[in-house]
Design a protein around this motif. Structure first.
Motif, mmCIF file in Angstrom:
data_model
loop_
_atom_site.group_PDB
_atom_site.id
_atom_site.type_symbol
_atom_site.label_atom_id
_atom_site.label_comp_id
_atom_site.label_asym_id
_atom_site.label_seq_id
_atom_site.Cartn_x
_atom_site.Cartn_y
_atom_site.Cartn_z
ATOM 1 N N THR A 87 -5.200 4.004 -0.316
ATOM 2 C CA THR A 87 -5.900 3.112 0.603
ATOM 3 C C THR A 87 -5.634 3.504 2.051
ATOM 4 O O THR A 87 -6.549 3.525 2.883
ATOM 5 N N HIS A 139 -9.929 -0.988 -3.199
ATOM 6 C CA HIS A 139 -9.916 -1.518 -1.842
ATOM 7 C C HIS A 139 -11.201 -1.109 -1.137
ATOM 8 O O HIS A 139 -11.721 -0.001 -1.346
ATOM 9 N N TYR A 198 -0.320 1.777 -3.472
ATOM 10 C CA TYR A 198 -1.710 2.179 -3.226
ATOM 11 C C TYR A 198 -1.827 3.082 -1.989
ATOM 12 O O TYR A 198 -2.563 2.764 -1.054
ATOM 13 N N ASN A 243 0.821 -1.200 0.000
ATOM 14 C CA ASN A 243 0.000 0.000 0.000
ATOM 15 C C ASN A 243 0.863 1.262 0.000
ATOM 16 O O ASN A 243 0.576 2.221 -0.722
ATOM 17 N N ASN A 297 -4.998 -5.325 -1.250
ATOM 18 C CA ASN A 297 -4.644 -4.788 -2.562
ATOM 19 C C ASN A 297 -3.746 -5.728 -3.358
ATOM 20 O O ASN A 297 -3.670 -5.613 -4.580
#
Length: 246
Positions: free
Chosen positions: A18, A233, A15, A11, A212
């Motif tokens: 998220t 997510h 990502y 993450n 994810n």
């Protein structure tokens, strides 16, 4: 309650939205979330591929970094499972009794995001709005490791405007499995084909999950097929208040 966000490697690297979504939801519910800068990998990749002694420094760092907090929240069932199920094993086999005691005290305070909302905060309606057709994939660690059950679905059903549709063969693995997808590429691809076929059969506009890593794998397959199904997510959906946050 002093709450820390454990964002996880994937993450943080790929990502970050998220992690921001987790903070958005918890702040909306009236909580302050801290982000310890010293955090790093939980050691799952090392542990799962047989490099367990090499995971010890990461277990040590995790215990030291998150010890001051009452709750550690992570948007990853996979990494939450690693901490709760395997950190003590690493500490006992390759560490010290003191580290083992520290892990034994800390591990129960580590929560996957959806179970923290439903079990600790006793909340299912987080004030989200997301007017799309959504299907949910229960990742292996969330389903078989943490046994989240229908906690994620409870949260999704409370989202205004969201139409939740069942995913066929939802409990089947997507084929990612971390290094499994690399070491067993043909098998992984076959499992992915089954999963993407199930997703496409739902007519969903969005596929969501609590990891994810699995969404990256499935999303790649859907993208190559030109399926037109986005992956998000679950935390990002719960953070939305005016439809699609992206």
């Amino acid at each position: 309650m002093r709450i820390a966000l454990f964002i996880t490697c994937i993450n943080d690297s790929f990502y970050p939205g998220t992690g921001r979504a987790v903070v958005t939801v918890l702040e909306r519910l009236g909580h302050t979330v801290e982000f310890p800068q010293e955090q790093t990998c939980c050691g799952q990749m090392h542990f799962n591929t047989g490099y367990r002694p090499e995971a010890l420094p990461l277990v040590n760092r995790f215990a030291r970094t998150f010890a001051p907090y009452d709750a550690v929240v992570t948007p990853s069932a996979s990494c939450a499972g690693m901490v709760r199920e395997n950190h003590l094993t690493v500490a006992e086999q390759h560490g010290s009794p003191a580290l083992g005691r520290q892990i034994a005290e800390l591990a129960p305070k580590v929560h996957e995001f959806t179970e923290f909302l439903t079990d600790v905060l006793d909340v299912t309606d987080v004030g989200a709005r997301f007017p799309y057709r959504v299907t949910y994939h229960p990742t292996c660690h969330s389903l078989r490791g943490l046994r989240l059950g229908d906690r994620p679905q409870q949260l999704l059903r409370a989202v205004r405007g969201l139409e939740l549709v069942d995913l066929p063969a939802a409990d089947s693995c997507c084929g990612f499995g971390g290094t499994f997808a690399v070491k067993n590429a043909d098998t992984s691809a076959a499992m992915l084909a089954d999963k993407t076929a199930g997703v496409r059969s739902t007519g969903a506009e969005v596929l969501c999950a609590a990891d994810n890593s699995c969404l990256m794998h499935i999303g790649g397959g859907l993208s190559r097929q030109g399926a037109g199904v986005r992956t998000m997510h679950l935390a990002e959906i719960l953070a939305a208040t005016e439809g699609d946050p992206r």
